[in-house]
Design an enzyme around this catalytic site. Structure first.
Site, PDB file in Angstrom:
ATOM      1  N   HIS A  25     -33.731 -54.334 -55.196  1.00 10.23           N
ATOM      2  CA  HIS A  25     -33.260 -55.636 -54.718  1.00 10.23           C
ATOM      3  C   HIS A  25     -34.069 -56.818 -55.259  1.00 10.23           C
ATOM      4  O   HIS A  25     -34.441 -57.724 -54.506  1.00 10.23           O
ATOM      5  CB  HIS A  25     -33.238 -55.677 -53.190  1.00 10.23           C
ATOM      6  CG  HIS A  25     -32.041 -55.016 -52.576  1.00 10.23           C
ATOM      7  ND1 HIS A  25     -30.754 -55.455 -52.805  1.00 10.23           N
ATOM      8  CD2 HIS A  25     -31.943 -53.950 -51.733  1.00 10.23           C
ATOM      9  CE1 HIS A  25     -29.908 -54.679 -52.142  1.00 10.23           C
ATOM     10  NE2 HIS A  25     -30.602 -53.756 -51.494  1.00 10.23           N
ATOM     11  N   ASP A  57     -28.848 -50.629 -56.453  1.00  7.83           N
ATOM     12  CA  ASP A  57     -29.162 -51.932 -55.852  1.00  7.83           C
ATOM     13  C   ASP A  57     -30.432 -52.520 -56.466  1.00  7.83           C
ATOM     14  O   ASP A  57     -31.509 -52.562 -55.854  1.00  7.83           O
ATOM     15  CB  ASP A  57     -29.269 -51.855 -54.328  1.00  7.83           C
ATOM     16  CG  ASP A  57     -27.902 -51.876 -53.649  1.00  7.83           C
ATOM     17  OD1 ASP A  57     -26.885 -51.976 -54.373  1.00  7.83           O
ATOM     18  OD2 ASP A  57     -27.847 -51.800 -52.411  1.00  7.83           O
ATOM     19  N   ARG A  61     -31.208 -60.568 -52.968  1.00  5.81           N
ATOM     20  CA  ARG A  61     -32.222 -60.700 -51.919  1.00  5.81           C
ATOM     21  C   ARG A  61     -33.598 -61.054 -52.486  1.00  5.81           C
ATOM     22  O   ARG A  61     -34.189 -62.032 -52.091  1.00  5.81           O
ATOM     23  CB  ARG A  61     -32.281 -59.461 -51.020  1.00  5.81           C
ATOM     24  CG  ARG A  61     -30.975 -59.232 -50.281  1.00  5.81           C
ATOM     25  CD  ARG A  61     -31.071 -58.195 -49.172  1.00  5.81           C
ATOM     26  NE  ARG A  61     -29.794 -58.099 -48.493  1.00  5.81           N
ATOM     27  CZ  ARG A  61     -29.125 -56.982 -48.271  1.00  5.81           C
ATOM     28  NH1 ARG A  61     -29.637 -55.818 -48.620  1.00  5.81           N
ATOM     29  NH2 ARG A  61     -27.954 -56.999 -47.672  1.00  5.81           N
ATOM     30  N   HIS A  91     -24.289 -53.502 -54.544  1.00  6.64           N
ATOM     31  CA  HIS A  91     -24.674 -54.833 -55.012  1.00  6.64           C
ATOM     32  C   HIS A  91     -24.516 -54.934 -56.528  1.00  6.64           C
ATOM     33  O   HIS A  91     -24.075 -55.973 -57.038  1.00  6.64           O
ATOM     34  CB  HIS A  91     -26.110 -55.145 -54.611  1.00  6.64           C
ATOM     35  CG  HIS A  91     -26.273 -55.454 -53.155  1.00  6.64           C
ATOM     36  ND1 HIS A  91     -26.431 -56.742 -52.670  1.00  6.64           N
ATOM     37  CD2 HIS A  91     -26.282 -54.650 -52.076  1.00  6.64           C
ATOM     38  CE1 HIS A  91     -26.550 -56.705 -51.350  1.00  6.64           C
ATOM     39  NE2 HIS A  91     -26.462 -55.442 -50.965  1.00  6.64           N
ATOM     40  N   HIS A 223     -25.208 -43.518 -54.435  1.00  6.69           N
ATOM     41  CA  HIS A 223     -25.894 -44.624 -53.772  1.00  6.69           C
ATOM     42  C   HIS A 223     -25.828 -44.569 -52.244  1.00  6.69           C
ATOM     43  O   HIS A 223     -26.840 -44.730 -51.564  1.00  6.69           O
ATOM     44  CB  HIS A 223     -25.339 -45.960 -54.251  1.00  6.69           C
ATOM     45  CG  HIS A 223     -25.999 -47.149 -53.614  1.00  6.69           C
ATOM     46  ND1 HIS A 223     -27.343 -47.434 -53.786  1.00  6.69           N
ATOM     47  CD2 HIS A 223     -25.532 -48.117 -52.776  1.00  6.69           C
ATOM     48  CE1 HIS A 223     -27.659 -48.526 -53.101  1.00  6.69           C
ATOM     49  NE2 HIS A 223     -26.588 -48.956 -52.473  1.00  6.69           N
ATOM     50  N   LYS A 248     -12.959 -51.051 -52.378  1.00 10.82           N
ATOM     51  CA  LYS A 248     -14.316 -50.758 -51.903  1.00 10.82           C
ATOM     52  C   LYS A 248     -14.547 -49.251 -52.032  1.00 10.82           C
ATOM     53  O   LYS A 248     -13.776 -48.454 -51.490  1.00 10.82           O
ATOM     54  CB  LYS A 248     -14.484 -51.198 -50.448  1.00 10.82           C
ATOM     55  CG  LYS A 248     -15.894 -51.012 -49.905  1.00 10.82           C
ATOM     56  CD  LYS A 248     -15.991 -51.568 -48.482  1.00 10.82           C
ATOM     57  CE  LYS A 248     -17.412 -51.433 -47.928  1.00 10.82           C
ATOM     58  NZ  LYS A 248     -17.514 -51.989 -46.557  1.00 10.82           N
ATOM     59  N   ARG A 255     -21.307 -46.633 -44.592  1.00  8.67           N
ATOM     60  CA  ARG A 255     -22.446 -46.587 -43.675  1.00  8.67           C
ATOM     61  C   ARG A 255     -22.421 -45.369 -42.747  1.00  8.67           C
ATOM     62  O   ARG A 255     -23.465 -44.908 -42.317  1.00  8.67           O
ATOM     63  CB  ARG A 255     -22.471 -47.860 -42.821  1.00  8.67           C
ATOM     64  CG  ARG A 255     -22.763 -49.123 -43.590  1.00  8.67           C
ATOM     65  CD  ARG A 255     -24.208 -49.191 -44.063  1.00  8.67           C
ATOM     66  NE  ARG A 255     -24.476 -50.389 -44.830  1.00  8.67           N
ATOM     67  CZ  ARG A 255     -25.625 -50.622 -45.469  1.00  8.67           C
ATOM     68  NH1 ARG A 255     -26.593 -49.712 -45.430  1.00  8.67           N
ATOM     69  NH2 ARG A 255     -25.802 -51.742 -46.148  1.00  8.67           N
ATOM     70  N   HIS A 276     -29.418 -47.220 -50.111  1.00  9.76           N
ATOM     71  CA  HIS A 276     -28.381 -47.994 -49.436  1.00  9.76           C
ATOM     72  C   HIS A 276     -28.580 -48.298 -47.965  1.00  9.76           C
ATOM     73  O   HIS A 276     -28.239 -49.390 -47.513  1.00  9.76           O
ATOM     74  CB  HIS A 276     -27.021 -47.310 -49.615  1.00  9.76           C
ATOM     75  CG  HIS A 276     -25.858 -48.042 -49.017  1.00  9.76           C
ATOM     76  ND1 HIS A 276     -25.493 -49.306 -49.433  1.00  9.76           N
ATOM     77  CD2 HIS A 276     -24.981 -47.708 -48.029  1.00  9.76           C
ATOM     78  CE1 HIS A 276     -24.434 -49.707 -48.739  1.00  9.76           C
ATOM     79  NE2 HIS A 276     -24.111 -48.770 -47.879  1.00  9.76           N
TER      80      HIS A 276
END
Length: 319
Positions: A25, A57, A61, A91, A223, A248, A255, A276
């Protein structure tokens, strides 16, 4: 999870070191510290020949996405005897969508066909409507937009520009958040890197210290994880095809339904490793390695196989 496997015993070949690195990130300094700590943890000889799996990712951020990508791109020349796997995170998928680095949908449909599923969220998420939006995957529009809410209760932090917290990535390339100029500012070799990210990686003969012995496993890295409600073969085929017609991708973004190892993979020893989820979670052969979660005060973590040792950027190690 309750799996029991026969532990491999007797004469064993030397186990290759496998390093699985959690979500970065945009925190380049943390990545540098973690990298040095990993070499100290496993020793230079094992480090130089390790299989290194980055769990996705790389952007958002944190403030230095550009530097992170440069570092990752340099590894093949700096460490020619290592093997490197770069997974695509949700991301990274969205970043790639914004800058035109996603492969086209294999069914020939336009990226605009992905918008409808999320259309009800358009106003709240402030989707990108600047130059080129007509040809953009929905996740790119969400990534480059301006979210109306200022606070993310799930992360307990303020949003950074968009629902993806993409503003720092724009700034790392020297452009304002939401500017279509990012497409020109991102160099071609970064776009090629984003385009080349794999959605899943499979590796045979990965050793892991498990249940008091050393076990030889298959490893699947993805991921977010594999869905429990769909055939594993079907998912692997889809992930290898990198089908961008889907609005998606659950295996990159899910999650809940990706949390456990699918039942069909529990018959033979199979490691499923992911990032993730914003936490460290080790349950049998299900490994979730994302202690950082993109939060500034959290460390970036990695796991070393076969030893199962957790290494963090904050560890005080000397090579």
């Amino acid at each position: 999870m309750g799996e029991t496997y026969a532990i491999n015993a007797g004469d064993q070949p030397p186990a290759r070191t496998v390093l699985c690195i959690g979500d970065i990130h945009g925190y380049f300094s943390k990545l540098q510290s973690l990298w040095s700590n990993l070499e100290a943890a496993v020793g230079t000889a094992a480090f130089q020949t390790a299989l290194v799996i980055f769990l996705g990712d790389y952007c958002d951020r944190g403030p230095q996405t550009r530097e992170v990508l440069e570092f990752l791109l340099s590894l093949s020349s700096r460490y020619p005897n290592q093997s490197h796997v770069f997974l695509c995170g949700n991301h990274d998928f969205a970043f790639a969508a914004f800058v035109g680095a996603l492969p086209p949908p294999p069914d020939g449909s336009p990226f605009s066909a992905t918008w409808a599923e999320f259309e009800l969220n358009k106003d709240r998420e402030g989707w990108f409507e600047g130059e080129g939006y007509e040809f953009m995957h929905v996740q790119g529009r969400r990534w480059g937009g301006f979210i109306r809410d200022k606070w993310n209760p799930k992360k307990n932090m303020a949003y950074k520009g968009s629902i993806y917290d993409g503003e720092p990535t724009f700034k790392s390339y020297g452009v304002a958040h939401g500017s279509p100029d990012l497409v020109k500012a991102v160099p071609d070799h970064h776009k090629k890197f984003l385009a080349s990210l794999v959605w899943v990686h499979e590796e045979d003969n990965v050793w892991i210290d498990h249940l008091g012995g050393r076990l030889c496993c298959k490893l699947i890295a993805v991921h977010a994880g594999l869905e429990n409600s769909r055939s594993v073969d079907e998912q692997l085929k889809f992930l290898k095809a990198k089908d961008t017609s889907i609005p998606k991708v659950a295996d990159l973004s899910g999650r809940h339904n990706v949390w456990n190892i699918p039942q069909e993979l529990t018959k033979e020893p199979t490691i499923v490793v992911s990032g993730h989820h914003g936490k460290l979670h080790i349950d049998g052969l299900r490994l979730v390695i994302d202690e950082g979660g993109g939060i500034e005060q959290n460390p970036i973590a990695a796991i070393v196989l076969p030893s199962m040792k957790i290494v963090r950027d904050t560890d005080n190690m000397l090579v």
